[in-house]
Design a protein around this motif. Sequence first.
Motif, PDB file in Angstrom:
ATOM      1  N   SER A 164       0.743  -1.172   0.150  1.00 33.99           N
ATOM      2  CA  SER A 164       0.065  -0.049   0.202  1.00 33.99           C
ATOM      3  C   SER A 164       0.964   1.191  -0.041  1.00 33.99           C
ATOM      4  O   SER A 164       1.817   1.316   0.797  1.00 33.99           O
ATOM      5  N   GLY A 165       0.245   2.120  -0.883  1.00 33.64           N
ATOM      6  CA  GLY A 165       1.300   3.371  -1.156  1.00 33.64           C
ATOM      7  C   GLY A 165       2.452   3.501  -2.117  1.00 33.64           C
ATOM      8  O   GLY A 165       2.954   4.438  -2.483  1.00 33.64           O
ATOM      9  N   ASP A 166       2.552   2.195  -2.765  1.00 37.41           N
ATOM     10  CA  ASP A 166       3.593   2.042  -3.889  1.00 37.41           C
ATOM     11  C   ASP A 166       2.917   2.895  -4.954  1.00 37.41           C
ATOM     12  O   ASP A 166       1.849   2.874  -5.319  1.00 37.41           O
ATOM     13  N   ILE A 167       3.991   3.100  -5.889  1.00 36.80           N
ATOM     14  CA  ILE A 167       3.496   3.605  -7.386  1.00 36.80           C
ATOM     15  C   ILE A 167       3.563   2.408  -8.108  1.00 36.80           C
ATOM     16  O   ILE A 167       4.331   1.476  -8.146  1.00 36.80           O
ATOM     17  N   VAL A 168       2.485   2.533  -9.022  1.00 37.05           N
ATOM     18  CA  VAL A 168       2.214   1.330 -10.110  1.00 37.05           C
ATOM     19  C   VAL A 168       2.879   2.182 -11.413  1.00 37.05           C
ATOM     20  O   VAL A 168       2.765   3.063 -11.792  1.00 37.05           O
ATOM     21  N   PHE A 169       3.967   1.394 -12.154  1.00 34.21           N
ATOM     22  CA  PHE A 169       4.488   1.934 -13.189  1.00 34.21           C
ATOM     23  C   PHE A 169       4.387   0.855 -14.504  1.00 34.21           C
ATOM     24  O   PHE A 169       4.244  -0.391 -14.207  1.00 34.21           O
ATOM     25  N   VAL A 170       4.891   1.363 -15.638  1.00 32.78           N
ATOM     26  CA  VAL A 170       5.033   0.405 -16.689  1.00 32.78           C
ATOM     27  C   VAL A 170       6.348   0.922 -17.413  1.00 32.78           C
ATOM     28  O   VAL A 170       6.855   2.005 -17.288  1.00 32.78           O
ATOM     29  N   THR A 171       7.068  -0.172 -17.943  1.00 34.23           N
ATOM     30  CA  THR A 171       8.094   0.342 -18.509  1.00 34.23           C
ATOM     31  C   THR A 171       8.182   0.583 -20.066  1.00 34.23           C
ATOM     32  O   THR A 171       9.172   0.603 -20.887  1.00 34.23           O
ATOM     33  N   GLY A 172       7.050   0.940 -20.598  1.00 32.38           N
ATOM     34  CA  GLY A 172       6.996   1.203 -22.052  1.00 32.38           C
ATOM     35  C   GLY A 172       5.407   1.407 -22.531  1.00 32.38           C
ATOM     36  O   GLY A 172       4.583   1.481 -21.337  1.00 32.38           O
ATOM     37  N   VAL A 173       4.926   1.393 -23.844  1.00 31.18           N
ATOM     38  CA  VAL A 173       3.653   1.838 -24.116  1.00 31.18           C
ATOM     39  C   VAL A 173       2.968   0.471 -24.361  1.00 31.18           C
ATOM     40  O   VAL A 173       3.386  -0.103 -25.244  1.00 31.18           O
ATOM     41  N   PRO A 174       1.955   0.238 -23.711  1.00 32.12           N
ATOM     42  CA  PRO A 174       1.081  -1.115 -23.975  1.00 32.12           C
ATOM     43  C   PRO A 174       0.188  -0.892 -25.130  1.00 32.12           C
ATOM     44  O   PRO A 174      -0.328   0.374 -25.451  1.00 32.12           O
ATOM     45  N   GLY A 175      -0.336  -2.026 -25.591  1.00 32.86           N
ATOM     46  CA  GLY A 175      -1.419  -2.016 -26.729  1.00 32.86           C
ATOM     47  C   GLY A 175      -0.645  -1.868 -28.258  1.00 32.86           C
ATOM     48  O   GLY A 175      -1.409  -2.072 -29.207  1.00 32.86           O
ATOM     49  N   GLN A 176       0.719  -1.632 -28.111  1.00 30.20           N
ATOM     50  CA  GLN A 176       1.041  -1.499 -29.612  1.00 30.20           C
ATOM     51  C   GLN A 176       1.087  -2.744 -30.225  1.00 30.20           C
ATOM     52  O   GLN A 176       0.847  -2.852 -31.522  1.00 30.20           O
ATOM     53  N   SER A 177       1.467  -3.688 -29.683  1.00 27.81           N
ATOM     54  CA  SER A 177       1.332  -5.165 -30.638  1.00 27.81           C
ATOM     55  C   SER A 177       0.072  -5.610 -30.764  1.00 27.81           C
ATOM     56  O   SER A 177      -0.149  -6.036 -31.890  1.00 27.81           O
ATOM     57  N   ALA A 178      -0.925  -5.381 -30.011  1.00 29.46           N
ATOM     58  CA  ALA A 178      -2.384  -5.678 -30.433  1.00 29.46           C
ATOM     59  C   ALA A 178      -2.738  -4.911 -31.512  1.00 29.46           C
ATOM     60  O   ALA A 178      -3.575  -5.120 -32.392  1.00 29.46           O
ATOM     61  N   ALA A 179      -2.373  -3.290 -31.624  1.00 33.66           N
ATOM     62  CA  ALA A 179      -2.711  -2.767 -32.793  1.00 33.66           C
ATOM     63  C   ALA A 179      -1.910  -3.198 -33.925  1.00 33.66           C
ATOM     64  O   ALA A 179      -2.513  -3.150 -35.151  1.00 33.66           O
ATOM     65  N   GLY A 180      -0.721  -3.640 -33.987  1.00 36.47           N
ATOM     66  CA  GLY A 180       0.075  -4.178 -35.027  1.00 36.47           C
ATOM     67  C   GLY A 180      -0.565  -5.487 -35.456  1.00 36.47           C
ATOM     68  O   GLY A 180      -0.720  -5.592 -36.866  1.00 36.47           O
ATOM     69  N   LEU A 181      -1.074  -6.101 -34.721  1.00 32.88           N
ATOM     70  CA  LEU A 181      -1.834  -7.649 -35.191  1.00 32.88           C
ATOM     71  C   LEU A 181      -3.012  -7.166 -35.815  1.00 32.88           C
ATOM     72  O   LEU A 181      -3.363  -7.850 -36.976  1.00 32.88           O
ATOM     73  N   TYR A 182      -3.908  -6.086 -35.262  1.00 31.33           N
ATOM     74  CA  TYR A 182      -5.065  -5.677 -35.828  1.00 31.33           C
ATOM     75  C   TYR A 182      -4.809  -5.233 -37.502  1.00 31.33           C
ATOM     76  O   TYR A 182      -5.425  -5.609 -38.422  1.00 31.33           O
ATOM     77  N   ALA A 183      -3.503  -4.557 -37.722  1.00 34.67           N
ATOM     78  CA  ALA A 183      -3.342  -4.119 -38.866  1.00 34.67           C
ATOM     79  C   ALA A 183      -2.961  -5.131 -39.830  1.00 34.67           C
ATOM     80  O   ALA A 183      -3.243  -5.074 -40.941  1.00 34.67           O
ATOM     81  N   LEU A 184      -2.239  -6.240 -39.538  1.00 33.97           N
ATOM     82  CA  LEU A 184      -1.732  -7.376 -40.264  1.00 33.97           C
ATOM     83  C   LEU A 184      -3.343  -8.126 -40.895  1.00 33.97           C
ATOM     84  O   LEU A 184      -3.304  -8.771 -41.670  1.00 33.97           O
ATOM     85  N   GLN A 185      -3.927  -8.298 -39.544  1.00 36.15           N
ATOM     86  CA  GLN A 185      -5.303  -9.057 -39.911  1.00 36.15           C
ATOM     87  C   GLN A 185      -6.371  -8.447 -40.494  1.00 36.15           C
ATOM     88  O   GLN A 185      -6.990  -9.199 -41.441  1.00 36.15           O
ATOM     89  N   HIS A 186      -6.571  -7.318 -40.529  1.00 39.09           N
ATOM     90  CA  HIS A 186      -7.795  -6.576 -41.007  1.00 39.09           C
ATOM     91  C   HIS A 186      -7.691  -5.452 -42.064  1.00 39.09           C
ATOM     92  O   HIS A 186      -8.865  -5.042 -42.681  1.00 39.09           O
ATOM     93  N   ALA A 187      -6.679  -5.228 -42.280  1.00 38.73           N
ATOM     94  CA  ALA A 187      -6.321  -3.868 -43.465  1.00 38.73           C
ATOM     95  C   ALA A 187      -5.020  -4.189 -44.147  1.00 38.73           C
ATOM     96  O   ALA A 187      -4.243  -4.772 -43.572  1.00 38.73           O
ATOM     97  N   ASP A 188      -5.164  -3.514 -45.517  1.00 39.95           N
ATOM     98  CA  ASP A 188      -4.164  -3.646 -46.193  1.00 39.95           C
ATOM     99  C   ASP A 188      -3.399  -2.252 -45.468  1.00 39.95           C
ATOM    100  O   ASP A 188      -3.868  -1.143 -45.615  1.00 39.95           O
ATOM    101  N   LYS A 189      -2.203  -2.566 -45.152  1.00 38.36           N
ATOM    102  CA  LYS A 189      -1.397  -1.390 -44.348  1.00 38.36           C
ATOM    103  C   LYS A 189      -1.252  -0.425 -45.357  1.00 38.36           C
ATOM    104  O   LYS A 189      -0.855   0.897 -44.893  1.00 38.36           O
ATOM    105  N   SER A 190      -1.270  -0.565 -46.837  1.00 40.54           N
ATOM    106  CA  SER A 190      -1.137   0.565 -47.535  1.00 40.54           C
ATOM    107  C   SER A 190      -2.258   1.728 -47.572  1.00 40.54           C
ATOM    108  O   SER A 190      -2.059   2.675 -47.943  1.00 40.54           O
ATOM    109  N   GLN A 191      -3.454   1.509 -46.910  1.00 41.89           N
ATOM    110  CA  GLN A 191      -4.383   2.109 -46.464  1.00 41.89           C
ATOM    111  C   GLN A 191      -3.994   3.342 -45.753  1.00 41.89           C
ATOM    112  O   GLN A 191      -4.489   4.461 -45.669  1.00 41.89           O
ATOM    113  N   TYR A 192      -2.883   3.149 -44.876  1.00 39.09           N
ATOM    114  CA  TYR A 192      -2.572   4.087 -43.754  1.00 39.09           C
ATOM    115  C   TYR A 192      -1.205   4.623 -44.042  1.00 39.09           C
ATOM    116  O   TYR A 192      -0.209   3.945 -44.716  1.00 39.09           O
TER     117      TYR A 192
END
Length: 347
Positions: A164-192
């Motif tokens: 109790s009282g600790d700081i919660v932290f992350v060492t990077g930006v979360p979610g980028q892998s999931a976004a990358g997977l979506y880009a590969l699965q659902h869209a022609d990346k040339s659209q973006y």
Amino acid sequence: MDEFSRIRYWNEQRQDDILKKSLGVIVDIGDDAAVVTLPYQVESKRYQFETLYTVDTMVEDIHFSSVTTDYEHIGYKALASNLSDIAAMGGIPLHALIAISVPDHYSIDHIQRIYNGIYNCANKYKVAIVGGDTTSSPHSLIITITVIGTVESSKAILRSGAKSGDIVFVTGVPGQSAAGLYALQHADKSQYQQSIVEPLIRAHQLPEPHLLAGRLLNASNECHALNDVSDGLISELAEIAKASHINIIIDEHQIPLSDHISQYATQSGQSLFDWVLYGGEDYILVGTASNEHFASIQASFQEQQLQLYAIGIVEQGNGEVWMESWNYQLELKERNLIVNRGYNHFI
């Protein structure tokens, strides 16, 4: 080509003998078992060392698909996920064993490319491949990698130490892998714009285990709990909260975002926070650390040009994760209990 010829083809002369010797390898691939000394298990001024073991299995069409991932990336990621587990203990990886089951639709050279990825990762992070097993498989490619590492005695950073009282932290930006997977699965990346999509795809295909970050947190002596983000940020926070018997409160506005993921979510019409909170396979670290010493830990990260973001606090509780956000209508902060829906193999 028979089994033993394949093993030689995939493994011979892939690592420098000097590297293997420095990691205590006496006998590696080619005998019934590897023989190693553990070079870090020696007297030091402060610590003896303990041994870490971790194992991960990747199954075709569950953990990866050749449609969205190159063969080299499959191998790289298979080892990187294990190294991330060592990072989450604050440890040092030393040796790895590779077990691979190969179906008929994979050629010898397809598997060679997978081994290229494994060895690229191993050589980058100075891990010796010392053995494994090779079998046929009736349907899917299956890769199981075991990594052996080390950490100073009584200094492995567990999920159960948050206070109790600790700081919660992350060492990077979360979610980028999931976004990358979506880009590969659902869209022609040339659209973006390539400059937006390509970093997200790279985050998915070539995730980097945060080993140096884990060692810095270990050295601080003030990191109380640690996990790696493999199944989603909320899932990993929930594991810490339950193991430590506390509540974690994260601030929506403190969670780090990149321009790439924000712009791509807008362009693709997807929920940014679904990726960020539940996406997984980022292999960044998430944990808790002493509030009093957090600034000095951040300074040590800055010296190494690494990221460390405070995203919340720890409170007394019973294993729950809450999100704090600003209610603009009421002009006050409100808290909402977050339901864990990260990746689970059996749900």
